[in-house]
Enzyme design. Sequence first.
Site, mmCIF file in Angstrom:
data_model
loop_
_atom_site.group_PDB
_atom_site.id
_atom_site.type_symbol
_atom_site.label_atom_id
_atom_site.label_comp_id
_atom_site.label_asym_id
_atom_site.label_seq_id
_atom_site.Cartn_x
_atom_site.Cartn_y
_atom_site.Cartn_z
ATOM 1 N N GLY A 105 92.654 -20.575 73.187
ATOM 2 C CA GLY A 105 93.089 -21.827 73.252
ATOM 3 C C GLY A 105 92.216 -22.778 73.261
ATOM 4 N N GLY A 150 70.754 -10.630 93.254
ATOM 5 C CA GLY A 150 71.991 -11.113 94.001
ATOM 6 C C GLY A 150 73.180 -10.107 94.180
ATOM 7 N N ILE A 166 75.696 -9.129 92.107
ATOM 8 C CA ILE A 166 76.097 -8.099 91.281
ATOM 9 C C ILE A 166 74.910 -7.191 90.832
ATOM 10 C CG2 ILE A 166 76.707 -7.695 88.973
ATOM 11 C CD1 ILE A 166 78.266 -10.570 89.141
ATOM 12 N N GLU A 195 63.442 -10.182 91.822
ATOM 13 C CA GLU A 195 64.260 -11.419 91.919
ATOM 14 C C GLU A 195 63.543 -12.492 91.995
ATOM 15 O OE1 GLU A 195 67.301 -12.412 92.816
ATOM 16 O OE2 GLU A 195 66.495 -14.202 92.892
ATOM 17 N N SER A 206 70.997 -9.718 85.448
ATOM 18 C CA SER A 206 71.730 -10.032 86.201
ATOM 19 C C SER A 206 71.418 -11.093 87.055
ATOM 20 C CB SER A 206 72.304 -9.028 87.539
ATOM 21 O OG SER A 206 73.340 -9.274 88.310
ATOM 22 N N ARG A 208 76.202 -16.266 86.196
ATOM 23 C CA ARG A 208 77.032 -16.449 85.397
ATOM 24 C C ARG A 208 77.225 -17.894 84.906
ATOM 25 N NH1 ARG A 208 80.120 -12.033 84.191
ATOM 26 N NH2 ARG A 208 81.904 -13.238 83.856
ATOM 27 N N ASP A 240 86.090 -20.071 88.265
ATOM 28 C CA ASP A 240 84.463 -19.809 87.789
ATOM 29 C C ASP A 240 84.215 -21.005 87.090
ATOM 30 O OD1 ASP A 240 84.215 -17.447 89.451
ATOM 31 O OD2 ASP A 240 83.512 -16.309 87.383
ATOM 32 N N ALA A 257 86.667 -13.925 93.079
ATOM 33 C CA ALA A 257 87.928 -13.848 92.452
ATOM 34 C C ALA A 257 89.047 -14.629 93.273
ATOM 35 C CB ALA A 257 88.386 -12.177 92.261
ATOM 36 N N HIS A 268 91.390 1.655 119.356
ATOM 37 C CA HIS A 268 90.219 2.260 119.708
ATOM 38 C C HIS A 268 90.649 3.711 119.214
ATOM 39 C CE1 HIS A 268 87.326 4.009 121.921
ATOM 40 N NE2 HIS A 268 87.913 5.388 122.300
HETATM 41 P P1 FAD Z 1 87.690 -14.923 84.691
HETATM 42 O O1 FAD Z 1 88.428 -13.792 85.405
HETATM 43 O O2 FAD Z 1 86.262 -14.801 84.063
HETATM 44 O O3 FAD Z 1 88.798 -14.903 83.573
HETATM 45 C C1 FAD Z 1 88.773 -16.085 82.447
HETATM 46 C C2 FAD Z 1 89.733 -15.496 81.543
HETATM 47 O O4 FAD Z 1 90.053 -16.655 80.481
HETATM 48 C C3 FAD Z 1 89.191 -14.489 80.641
HETATM 49 O O5 FAD Z 1 89.834 -13.245 80.386
HETATM 50 C C4 FAD Z 1 88.844 -15.252 79.130
HETATM 51 O O6 FAD Z 1 89.059 -14.165 78.253
HETATM 52 C C5 FAD Z 1 89.881 -16.093 79.235
HETATM 53 N N1 FAD Z 1 89.382 -17.446 78.448
HETATM 54 C C6 FAD Z 1 88.224 -17.944 78.274
HETATM 55 N N2 FAD Z 1 88.303 -19.147 77.325
HETATM 56 C C7 FAD Z 1 89.517 -18.807 76.604
HETATM 57 C C8 FAD Z 1 90.216 -19.477 75.725
HETATM 58 N N3 FAD Z 1 89.648 -20.863 75.298
HETATM 59 N N4 FAD Z 1 91.389 -19.226 75.505
HETATM 60 C C9 FAD Z 1 91.782 -18.208 75.890
HETATM 61 N N5 FAD Z 1 91.483 -17.480 77.040
HETATM 62 C C10 FAD Z 1 90.224 -17.792 77.240
HETATM 63 N N6 FAD Z 1 84.365 -11.465 92.530
HETATM 64 C C11 FAD Z 1 84.928 -11.121 93.810
HETATM 65 O O7 FAD Z 1 85.457 -11.891 94.472
HETATM 66 N N7 FAD Z 1 84.554 -9.807 94.289
HETATM 67 C C12 FAD Z 1 84.108 -9.116 93.771
HETATM 68 O O8 FAD Z 1 84.051 -7.699 94.068
HETATM 69 C C13 FAD Z 1 83.351 -9.226 92.411
HETATM 70 N N8 FAD Z 1 82.680 -8.528 91.796
HETATM 71 C C14 FAD Z 1 82.304 -8.767 90.549
HETATM 72 C C15 FAD Z 1 81.663 -7.692 89.801
HETATM 73 C C16 FAD Z 1 81.036 -8.170 88.461
HETATM 74 C C17 FAD Z 1 80.287 -7.016 87.587
HETATM 75 C C18 FAD Z 1 81.520 -9.392 87.879
HETATM 76 C C19 FAD Z 1 80.831 -9.559 86.627
HETATM 77 C C20 FAD Z 1 81.864 -10.207 88.669
HETATM 78 C C21 FAD Z 1 82.452 -9.860 89.899
HETATM 79 N N9 FAD Z 1 83.114 -10.983 90.686
HETATM 80 C C22 FAD Z 1 83.661 -10.588 91.906
HETATM 81 C C23 FAD Z 1 83.296 -12.272 90.221
HETATM 82 C C24 FAD Z 1 84.902 -12.414 89.632
HETATM 83 O O9 FAD Z 1 84.997 -11.547 88.701
HETATM 84 C C25 FAD Z 1 85.093 -13.791 89.114
HETATM 85 O O10 FAD Z 1 84.876 -14.788 90.081
HETATM 86 C C26 FAD Z 1 86.645 -13.955 88.822
HETATM 87 O O11 FAD Z 1 86.837 -13.030 87.559
HETATM 88 C C27 FAD Z 1 86.750 -15.580 88.220
HETATM 89 O O12 FAD Z 1 88.349 -15.675 87.842
HETATM 90 P P2 FAD Z 1 88.629 -16.766 86.733
HETATM 91 O O13 FAD Z 1 90.257 -16.574 86.754
HETATM 92 O O14 FAD Z 1 88.046 -17.927 87.149
HETATM 93 O O15 FAD Z 1 87.856 -16.128 85.615
#
Ligand code: FAD
Length: 476
Positions: free
Chosen positions: A122, A193, A195, A214, A280, A283, A323, A331, A455
């Site tokens: 998009g 950190g 991850i 770190e 790591s 992000r 994010d 998440a 308990h």
């Molecule tokens: P995202 O999940 O990053 O999704 C964004 C989406 O937008 C993607 O699918 C991408 O393809 C799409 N996109 C981007 N630009 C465009 C575009 N121009 N057009 C169309 N689509 C597009 N968080 C937790 O709370 N608990 C955890 O245990 C945890 N573990 C993690 C472990 C790892 C290894 C990693 C990498 C992250 C982890 N996180 C965890 C962080 C968590 O994944 C993110 O905070 C979360 O996914 C953010 O959600 P979001 O919807 O903002 O973005």
Amino acid sequence: MSKEFDVVVIGAGPGGYIAAIRAAQLGKSVACIENWKNPAGNPKLGGTCLNVGCIPSKALLASSEEFENVSHHLGDHGITVSDVKLDITRMLARKEAVVEKMTKGVEFLFRKNKIVWLKGQGKFSGRSDAGVQIDVSGDTGTETVIAKNVIIATGSKARHLPNIPVDNKIVSDNEGALSFDSVPKKLAVIGAGVIGLELGSVWRRLGADVTLLEALPAFLGACDESIAKEAAKQFKKQGLDIHVGVKVNEVRTTDNSVSIAYTDRDGNAATLDADRLIVSIGRVPNTDNLGLDAVGLAVDARGFIPVDEQCATSAPNIYAIGDVVRGPMLAHKAEDEGAMVAEVIDGQKPLIDYNCIPWVIYTEPEIAWVGKTEHQLKAEGREIKTGQFPMLANGRALGIGKPDGFVKMIADVKTDELLGCHIISTNASDLIAEAVVAMEFGAASEDIARISHPHPSLSEVMREAALAVDKRALNM
Ligand code: FAD
């Protein structure tokens, strides 16, 4: 004629897909643009979280924990196991199956809520009287859609080291590290950190020698100091070799190894040789090629899209969540913002108390907290009292063989309002929910101290820590 929607969401991670579902529940016509493809080239919903983040990492953490338990910790239970073998291909297949189930689940929810999935990238292309124009470029070409409201939920991607390409053979980012096809003998991780620690734990349990470097001088600086100290002790006991205050000077790779030259915290030059490296180091928000300027938007100095407390950008009817905006990259924070924005678009007045968003690190023991740390509260000049209770004094923790860690509660001296709860314990991710509810309701530590807890359960430690705030823990 361009297709028109009440709400178009860009990105179907936990922020975007929850926003789309909530908007559809509220009667809006909704489309969600998503360009994710899995390694087989199939389009997928669910974003980072479901595809390469929370869900696959927790599946691997669980598998590696099973392996470690069976290999080392069943003797105490009187169970002898021999000839334990690791089938990494099967372990990865299980992880992929969990991911597939979850992403298919989101597809089902989209169908159920009549959300149109526009497969492609998009990009804003302008604004007209009808609404905001977005070009969607996919496998079959480009189409333009018009949105009365747009929710940007494009998430984030792994930050890489300058000049060190990620090849996912020797150097991996936090996504590639979920798919190693064998256990490295020696694994280096740059970044201790959340991850880095989780992925380091996975591969250590499966047999790798893991060293983490770190840059920050304090280990787990965002945690309450007492928790960080206990975590450092536990992780050292497990064999994670963690160095803080490190400056990485050079990373050199060969076909089958990596060598990291760094300066340690005392200023000494040192080298770490390993078979693989996980980078790591955080992000970065995804805003490349989004065409923000076409709608009068720009990112801040750190690359985030500026928003107010209800996630509205400076452009009318355009919101940004998850994010790609300020706040913790978690998440559930993205999900909460997704639901909030859908309700704002519907004319409701929802609010998020960011102080009540819990944080979790899924190591063993897990680390979880909500609210402020003792250090933060003291720096603010708050008068506080604390209560702490060890898991070791809890029957359930002993019974399941997980007696490490403690719960610490912090309350206001005068009002007894709960200001923070910090846990290092098995299942801390579940235990913390009680403190989140308490803080959302403005509860006092006495409120937790007075309610009945089952308990034997780990949750009794929550009550005992709350009692300890008033120096009246019962079982210690
Ligand atoms: P995202 O999940 O990053 O999704 C964004 C989406 O937008 C993607 O699918 C991408 O393809 C799409 N996109 C981007 N630009 C465009 C575009 N121009 N057009 C169309 N689509 C597009 N968080 C937790 O709370 N608990 C955890 O245990 C945890 N573990 C993690 C472990 C790892 C290894 C990693 C990498 C992250 C982890 N996180 C965890 C962080 C968590 O994944 C993110 O905070 C979360 O996914 C953010 O959600 P979001 O919807 O903002 O973005």
